[in-house]
Design an enzyme around this catalytic site. Structure first.
Site, short mmCIF file in Angstrom:
data_model
loop_
_atom_site.label_atom_id
_atom_site.label_comp_id
_atom_site.label_asym_id
_atom_site.label_seq_id
_atom_site.Cartn_x
_atom_site.Cartn_y
_atom_site.Cartn_z
N SER A 185 0.86 -1.19 0.00
CA SER A 185 0.00 0.00 0.00
C SER A 185 0.88 1.23 0.00
O SER A 185 2.02 1.20 0.50
CB SER A 185 -0.90 0.00 1.24
OG SER A 185 -1.56 1.25 1.39
N TYR A 198 -1.50 -0.97 10.33
CA TYR A 198 -1.64 -1.31 8.92
C TYR A 198 -0.46 -0.76 8.11
O TYR A 198 0.12 -1.46 7.29
CB TYR A 198 -2.95 -0.74 8.38
CG TYR A 198 -3.19 -1.05 6.92
CD1 TYR A 198 -3.58 -2.33 6.52
CD2 TYR A 198 -3.03 -0.07 5.94
CE1 TYR A 198 -3.79 -2.62 5.18
CE2 TYR A 198 -3.25 -0.36 4.61
CZ TYR A 198 -3.63 -1.63 4.23
OH TYR A 198 -3.83 -1.91 2.90
#
Length: 310
Positions: A185, A198
């Site tokens: 990401s 995350y």
């Protein structure tokens, strides 16, 4: 002395302009990937007969499964929900005529890999897409206010990438060819407050992939980390696609044109351009209390609006 200073400044200016020019030319590869580093129609099939995709039940994983089948590969779909896997497998078989196998596995657990390895025996696996992942918290929040399932996220986002790579890379090394796509990401490329766990887990995927590529680039194996910004998936609550937020199908189709460009990619032209602009913004700007408070306030208003509409 004055003449020397003028010469020095001229030299520095010329070098700076040259560097900018080279960077601009280099960036053109994202506009013309099929010209800069074309991917032949037979490229993906040449890697091997089968592709393995984790988290294949929906979102990006489902899109990779369909696109790789469209490009001539049989696929192994691995995910937690059996009903979703069966549905996707049926759709792929009907649409492409390719063979599809499914393996039900919960990547938040660590006792699944022996069974996965056993069920992959005998398959010539040319492509691995380490896609499975989960958000610690769907919406931005401070660390102590988020979910307490840290172990689940670490297993799903980090351990899965290492374990699946260990299982499949062995045969890639023996055949001297293969393609591994690790889906990280954009928030894993810098410390991202309000998505702390995350962001850290995707930073692992990013660093792991870059180091692995150096170790095995002479073995005929392509290892690329994909770091998208916004993609519309169930994990992100399916936002409406726009200029920045891409549908999973559109994103995956474009990202596969980039597999030979470099060892890392944001996955599509819009995200590559966004990354260039964001790199001009100092990191401390994103880390100011004012920015964090604004994000949390806007998120709270959004949640209140959602509650009123339900």
């Amino acid at each position: 002395m004055e003449e020397l200073q003028n010469w020095l400044f001229t030299f520095i200016g010329a070098v700076s302009c040259l560097v900018c020019l080279v960077n601009c030319i280099w960036f053109l590869k994202y506009f013309f990937p099929r010209t800069w580093s074309p991917v032949p129609q037979s490229f993906f099939q040449a890697m091997g007969e089968w592709a393995v995709i984790t988290g294949a039940g929906d979102g990006i994983g489902k899109a990779y499964s369909f696109e790789l089948a469209n490009r001539g590969l049989n696929t192994v779909l691995i995910g937690r929900t059996l009903e979703k896997l069966k549905k996707v497998a049926s759709e792929i078989e009907k649409a492409t005529g390719r063979n599809v196998k499914i393996i039900q596995a919960d990547f938040t657990k660590n006792d699944i890999y022996y069974d996965i390895e056993e069920r992959l025996q005998g398959l010539e696996i040319g492509i691995l897409v380490n896609n499975v992942g989960m958000l610690h918290n769907t919406y931005p929040c401070c660390f102590l206010d988020g979910s307490k399932k840290d172990e689940d996220l670490i297993n799903c986002n980090m351990i899965s990438v290492s374990k699946m790579t260990q299982i499949i890379m062995k045969q890639m090394v023996s055949r001297q060819k293969g393609l591994i796509l690790n889906i990280a990401s954009a928030v894993g490329t810098f410390p991202c407050p309000l998505y702390t766990i995350y962001s850290a887990s995707k930073a692992f995927v990013y660093t792991f992939s870059k180091a692995l590529e150096v170790e095995y680039k002479t073995k005929g194996i392509i290892i690329q980390v994909v770091t998208p910004f916004g993609v519309s998936t169930p994990m992100t609550k399916n936002p409406k696609p726009n200029l920045i937020t891409k549908s999973a199908k559109t994103f995956v189709r474009e990202s596969l044109d980039y597999v030979r460009l470099s060892d890392e990619t944001y996955g599509c032209l819009a995200h590559e351009i966004l990354a260039v602009f964001l790199h001009f913004v100092p990191l401390w700007v994103f880390h100011t209390n004012k920015i964090q408070e604004t994000i949390l306030r806007l998120n709270q208003k959004y949640l209140e609006k959602m509650q009123k509409n339900t």
